[in-house]
Structure formats: structure tokens, C-alpha cells
Design a protein around this motif. Structure first.
Motif, short mmCIF file in Angstrom:
data_model
loop_
_atom_site.label_atom_id
_atom_site.label_comp_id
_atom_site.label_asym_id
_atom_site.label_seq_id
_atom_site.Cartn_x
_atom_site.Cartn_y
_atom_site.Cartn_z
N UNK A 1 103.07 1.39 66.59
CA UNK A 1 104.25 0.64 67.01
C UNK A 1 104.59 0.88 68.46
N UNK A 2 104.40 2.12 68.93
CA UNK A 2 104.65 2.43 70.33
C UNK A 2 103.65 1.71 71.23
N UNK A 3 102.40 1.64 70.78
CA UNK A 3 101.39 0.91 71.54
C UNK A 3 101.72 -0.56 71.65
N UNK A 4 102.18 -1.13 70.54
CA UNK A 4 102.57 -2.54 70.57
C UNK A 4 103.74 -2.76 71.52
N UNK A 5 104.75 -1.90 71.42
CA UNK A 5 105.94 -2.05 72.28
C UNK A 5 105.57 -1.94 73.75
N UNK A 6 104.68 -1.01 74.08
CA UNK A 6 104.30 -0.82 75.48
C UNK A 6 103.56 -2.04 76.02
N UNK A 7 102.66 -2.59 75.24
CA UNK A 7 101.91 -3.75 75.69
C UNK A 7 102.81 -4.97 75.88
N UNK A 8 103.74 -5.17 74.96
CA UNK A 8 104.64 -6.32 75.05
C UNK A 8 105.58 -6.16 76.23
N UNK A 9 106.18 -4.96 76.36
CA UNK A 9 107.13 -4.73 77.45
C UNK A 9 106.45 -4.83 78.81
N UNK A 10 105.23 -4.33 78.91
CA UNK A 10 104.52 -4.38 80.19
C UNK A 10 104.28 -5.78 80.67
N UNK A 11 104.12 -6.72 79.73
CA UNK A 11 103.88 -8.09 80.13
C UNK A 11 105.14 -8.87 80.43
N UNK A 12 106.20 -8.62 79.67
CA UNK A 12 107.38 -9.48 79.75
C UNK A 12 108.44 -8.94 80.70
N UNK A 13 108.65 -7.62 80.71
CA UNK A 13 109.80 -7.08 81.44
C UNK A 13 109.42 -6.19 82.61
N UNK A 14 108.19 -6.28 83.08
CA UNK A 14 107.80 -5.44 84.22
C UNK A 14 108.62 -5.80 85.46
N UNK A 15 108.69 -4.87 86.40
CA UNK A 15 109.49 -5.10 87.61
C UNK A 15 109.00 -6.31 88.41
N UNK A 16 107.69 -6.50 88.61
CA UNK A 16 107.27 -7.72 89.32
C UNK A 16 107.73 -9.00 88.63
N UNK A 17 107.63 -9.03 87.30
CA UNK A 17 108.08 -10.22 86.58
C UNK A 17 109.59 -10.39 86.70
#
Length: 350
Positions: free
Chosen positions: A296-312
Motif C-alpha cells: 500500500x505504501x508503494x502504491x501511495x508513493x507512485x500515485x503521489x509522485x505523479x499527481x502531486x509532485x512539486x513540478x506538477x
């Protein structure tokens, strides 16, 4: 009253707009200049990285810019907007589905979002597309299945669709109360002038180049949109390059071990600043899961990295009004944590 005093308000307004247009370029130059003082090679690498990233996204940028300019010049924007005035549930579902199939990253999707909103497409449908798009696409599905397994790939696809549906539905409910009537910032498309409201019907002239006024409108829209997107995406890509260079991926992902809710929450929050390319993150997360990290932590990290990253987030902030930006971030974080929690529950029960 003198002629000078009469011109002063106009002059001040012009200077203010000039400063607003140039401050992003100045900020990017200041960042690269500061880095060059301490690490010239990194400054050069960041500049190259940003330039290459812009070239990579250029086909999508050109398509989106041309679409927005064409729709405005021909008058087709009103037709496109009216196509999204049917059943909100269907429009939100189509937006989430299109997002899950589109090959856009969180920054690359920005120009298309800007084009859709400027045409008058409701924010709810656009938000569904906006949230789902960076999470999954066909090539990502294949690679995820190969690295993390088919179960993870299917779950991540369902997460993209679920987050899109959730975000679109919440946005629709809030919009019915009058919120987010003008989601775009002033000067972007029709932001500030009722960007999501269907404008008064105008005759559609498909051969817009035959009329000088419409040709001029096409050129103005294309040029202003190009400058806007170029300066903000350049800043976002420069910051991305520095994060990739100075924040080791192994160090970031190593903090996500353990069981329970805390690793999922940590992964959700760490995924915001710790941007990782979705493809590069897969083997790292896969290795940590093999070492005992909660799926679950792996899933959360992958999703957050794509949607809410600072560049985005920077790209979203440049495009949308503050309340829309806040909604985007809130929906992203809530959806990310929920997806990680649900996936953890599923793997535990399975």
C-alpha cells in the motif's frame, strides 16, 4: 489634468503585466545562476534537462496550443463546451477514462487542461481527466505489470479511474453551489471571464484563415499560450532536475518501510516533494516491496509522485486560481492515501 497623469494608470498597468510575464523567467534564471555559482556542471545539466523535457513534451504542447487557438478563431469552442453540458456523470466518467488511457505526465497534461477549460468545458469533467492522466497509460501498464506484477498494474489502473471519478464528482458537487465559476487565472484563455460558462453562441467559421480578424485571433492566442506554458514548464523542469540530482531516490524510498497506516501516510506525503519519474520509480519500489515494504505504501508513493509532485503543483498553480489549486492538491492527497489503504487491505485479504 496633464497628459502624463492620464497615461500613468495605463503605464502602471502595462508595467505590472510586464513584470508578471517576466518574473517566472527571472526566477528560473536566478535559480540556474545560483546553482552555477556552487555547481556549474549541475547548472548546465539542469538547463539541458529542462530543454530536453520541453522538446519531449513539444508535440503535446503544439497540439494543445493549436487546438485552443483554432477553437477560438473558428468559434468552435462554444460547440465543444456545449458537448460537455449533458449528463455530468457521463462526462466525468469519460474524463476519467480518457485520463487513464492518455500518455500525459502531470506537467504535460497542463496545456490540454488549459485548452479544455478555456473552451468552457466544465471543471468537473476536466478535473477527472486531470487527476487520472498522470497515474496510468498503456505503456505504463505494461511496464508496471512486468516489474511489480499484473495485480499491481490492474490496481494502479483502477486507482487512476477511481481518483478521476472521485475528483470529478466532488468538483461537480461543489460547483453546483456556485464554486469555481471561473477556474483559470486572469489572462489565461477566458479565465476571469467565465471560463467554464457556455458563452453566447457565435457563428462557426471553419475556414478562419479567410478572415483577417480570425487569423489575428489565432495568432494572438497561440503566441500568448505558448509563452505562458513555456515559462512555467521551464521552471517546473528545472526544479525537477535539481530534485532528481540532489534527492537520491534510494534515500527517499528507504523511508517507506514498515507496516500499518504510517508507511502509507508517509509515502503519500513524501511523494509530494520527492518527484520520481514514473518509470524510474517502478524498480525501486519493486525492490523495497521485496524487502518488506508495505504494498500500500508503494502504491501511495507512485500515485503521489505523479499527481502531486512539486513540478506538477507549480504548473497547476500557474494555470488555475488558488481555490482550484487547493482543491486539486486536496483531492490528490486524499485519493492517494485512500488508494494506498485500499490496496493494502486487498493484498492483506488476498
Amino acid at each position: 489634468m496633464t497628459e502624463t497623469s492620464l497615461a500613468s494608470p495605463s503605464l502602471r498597468s502595462a508595467l505590472r503585466h510586464l513584470w508578471q510575464d517576466q518574473r517566472v523567467w527571472l526566477a528560473t534564471a536566478a535559480i540556474l545562476g545560483t546553482v552555477a555559482l556552487f555547481d556549474p556542471s549541475q547548472a548546465a545539466q539542469s538547463a539541458r534537462f529542462a530543454g530536453q523535457a520541453l522538446l519531449t513534451t513539444a508535440p503535446f504542447l503544439i497540439l494543445s496550443i493549436a487546438l485552443a487557438a483554432w477553437a477560438g478563431a473558428t468559434g468552435a469552442d462554444n460547440l465543444i463546451a456545449r458537448a460537455f453540458t449533458g449528463a455530468p456523470t457521463l462526462m466525468i466518467a469519460l474524463g476519467a477514462l480518457a485520463g487513464g488511457l492518455s500518455p500525459f505526465c502531470s506537467c504535460g497534461v497542463i496545456p490540454l487542461v488549459a485548452a479544455l477549460l478555456s473552451m468552457g468545458v466544465p471543471l468537473s469533467a476536466v478535473m477527472a481527466f486531470w487527476l487520472a492522466s498522470p497515474i496510468m497509460d498503456p505503456s505504463m501498464f505494461v511496464l508496471t505489470a512486468g516489474v511489480l506484477g499484473p495485480e499491481f498494474a490492474v490496481a494502479k489502473t483502477l486507482t487512476a479511474l477511481g481518483l478521476g471519478l472521485f475528483g470529478g464528482t466532488v468538483t461537480h458537487v461543489l460547483s453546483r453551489g456556485g464554486a469555481f465559476a471561473a477556474p483559470l487565472r486572469d489572462g489565461i484563455g477566458s479565465g476571469g471571464c467565465g471560463g467554464v460558462r457556455i458563452r453566447a453562441p457565435k457563428p462557426v467559421i471553419w475556414r478562419f484563415w479567410a478572415e483577417p480578424d480570425r487569423r489575428a485571433k489565432f495568432g494572438r492566442t497561440a503566441w500568448s499560450t505558448t509563452l505562458f506554458l513555456a515559462r512555467w514548464l521551464m521552471l517546473a523542469f528545472v526544479l525537477e532536475s535539481l530534485m532528481l540530482a540532489w534527492i537520491p531516490a534510494e534515500t527517499v524510498t528507504a523511508t517507506l518501510g514498515g507496516d500499518g497506516l504510517l508507511p502509507i501516510l508517509t509515502a503519500t506525503l513524501v511523494g509530494v516533494p520527492a518527484y520520481l519519474n514514473g518509470y524510474a520509480a517502478l524498480p525501486l519500489v519493486g525492490g523495497l516491496i521485496e524487502q518488506g515494504m508495505a504494498p500500500g505504501a508503494g502504491m501511495a508513493f507512485l500515485v503521489a509522485g505523479g499527481v502531486t509532485s512539486i513540478p506538477a503543483a507549480i504548473a497547476v498553480w500557474a494555470l488555475a486560481r488558488p481555490q482550484v489549486f487547493a482543491l486539486y492538491i486536496a483531492l490528490s492527497l486524499i485519493g492517494t492515501f485512500t488508494s494506498g489503504l485500499l490496496f493494502q487491505i486487498w493484498t492483506t485479504l488476498a
